[in-house]
Design an enzyme around this catalytic site. Structure first.
Site, PDB file in Angstrom:
ATOM      1  N   CYS A  23       0.855  -0.709   0.134  1.00 38.28           N
ATOM      2  CA  CYS A  23      -0.059   0.180   0.125  1.00 38.28           C
ATOM      3  C   CYS A  23       1.074   1.586  -0.038  1.00 38.28           C
ATOM      4  O   CYS A  23       1.859   1.400   1.417  1.00 38.28           O
ATOM      5  CB  CYS A  23      -1.477   0.076   1.185  1.00 38.28           C
ATOM      6  SG  CYS A  23      -1.721   1.554   1.828  1.00 38.28           S
TER       7      CYS A  23
ATOM      8  N   CYS B  12      -1.127   3.166  -6.507  1.00 36.39           N
ATOM      9  CA  CYS B  12      -1.639   2.547  -5.592  1.00 36.39           C
ATOM     10  C   CYS B  12      -1.501   1.177  -5.865  1.00 36.39           C
ATOM     11  O   CYS B  12      -1.856   1.315  -6.902  1.00 36.39           O
ATOM     12  CB  CYS B  12      -2.973   3.614  -5.963  1.00 36.39           C
ATOM     13  SG  CYS B  12      -4.676   2.816  -4.382  1.00 36.39           S
TER      14      CYS B  12
HETATM   15  N1  DGL Z   1      -4.067   0.712  -1.505  1.00 34.46           N
HETATM   16  C1  DGL Z   1      -3.660   1.925  -1.089  1.00 34.46           C
HETATM   17  C2  DGL Z   1      -2.841   2.521  -1.607  1.00 34.46           C
HETATM   18  O1  DGL Z   1      -1.114   1.527  -2.491  1.00 34.46           O
HETATM   19  C3  DGL Z   1      -5.064   2.844  -1.318  1.00 34.46           C
HETATM   20  C4  DGL Z   1      -5.987   2.220  -0.874  1.00 34.46           C
HETATM   21  C5  DGL Z   1      -6.704   3.638   0.126  1.00 34.46           C
HETATM   22  O2  DGL Z   1      -6.853   4.417  -0.060  1.00 34.46           O
HETATM   23  O3  DGL Z   1      -7.023   2.463   1.246  1.00 34.46           O
HETATM   24  O4  DGL Z   1      -2.113   3.112  -2.180  1.00 34.46           O
END
Ligand code: DGL
Length: 271
Positions: free
Chosen positions: A75, A189
């Site tokens: 993330c 993301c």
């Molecule tokens: N999957 C997360 C990232 O790589 C973000 C998603 C969220 O806003 O929770 O930033």
């Protein structure tokens, strides 16, 4: 030291599946825990102070319960904020996911590169430092998407998401300037590669979308070699334990989506 490594892959939701898939390819003999902090999703909308406290608390429990040998923070929104604190707090290797600005700028021919992330990720000092250090003369267009992670999550839960909704989120990625146009878009993301086919189809013109998952997987695999050796040629992936902090059980639609990302044998567990 155990013969089989245990790897914890952590995200706010389902975006980390794109990273888990690559890590599992690189290290097919490992035991996996896929943990989604879906009770606190989306991270991109959370206050920074609260997010640091939350991620640290959830990680305390996950590490105590599952005893991983390595943690992948799949993330960008979390990695660009709490990676240093996590590395300091736990005597464990942490592999983070941060915007792939260096390889994008090295690959771009038009020198016009877009970084598409959550609104939080594109504001982070960590991201701005990467641009200062690695933009290498490229013009960087930072696009903070308010909704794309939620739309990706909805698609995996089997909800209808229109092309117009996705198109609106990615439209600012495409820039024409000085006779050139954006040729590289960093997917900053982990939710966005879940939509890769639609991102390609809805692009204003063909661009190279950069997904950092293969590089993250290489790094994770490399870090495990000194303690565990390389996986054998016939190594099989073990059961992936799924953890949703909301406590919900995956619906049949989500179970099918998980299988398409290589998670078919799951053992649900609380944090
Ligand atoms: N999957 C997360 C990232 O790589 C973000 C998603 C969220 O806003 O929770 O930033």
């Amino acid at each position: 030291m155990t013969a089989t490594p245990t790897i914890l892959v952590f995200d706010s939701g389902l975006g980390g599946l794109t990273v888990h898939r690559e890590v599992a390819r690189a290290r097919p003999d490992a035991r996996y825990i896929y943990a989604a902090d879906d009770a606190f999703f989306p991270y991109g909308k959370q206050d920074e102070g609260k997010l640091v406290v939350r991620v640290t608390a959830v990680m305390d429990e996950l590490v105590a319960t599952h005893r991983p040998d390595l943690v992948v923070i799949a993330c960008n929104t979390a990695s660009t904020l709490v990676l240093p604190q996590l590395r300091e707090r736990f005597a464990l290797p942490f592999v983070g996911t941060v915007p792939a600005i260096k390889p994008a700028c090295a690959a771009s021919r038009s020198r016009l590169v877009t970084v598409l992330g959550t609104e939080a990720t594109v504001k982070r000092e960590y991201t701005h430092a990467l641009i200062r250090d690695f933009a290498d003369g490229c013009a960087i267009n930072l696009v903070g998407s308010p909704r794309l992670a939620e739309l990706a999550e909805a698609v995996l839960h089997g909800e209808e998401v229109s092309d117009a909704d996705i198109g609106r989120e990615i439209a600012p990625c495409f820039v024409e300037a000085h006779g050139g146009r954006t040729d590289t878009v960093v997917l900053a993301c982990t939710h966005y590669p879940l939509l890769i086919e639609r991102l390609r189809r809805l692009a204003a013109w063909p661009v190279s979308y950069l997904d950092p998952a293969p590089a993250i997987a290489r790094r994770a695999a490399e870090l495990l070699v000194p303690a565990f050796g390389a996986p054998g040629p016939t190594a099989q992936s073990a059961v992936t334990t799924l953890v949703f902090t909301s406590g919900r059980a995956p619906s049949p639609v989500l179970t099918a989506a998980l299988a398409s990302y290589g998670i078919s044998q799951t053992a649900p567990a609380g944090v």
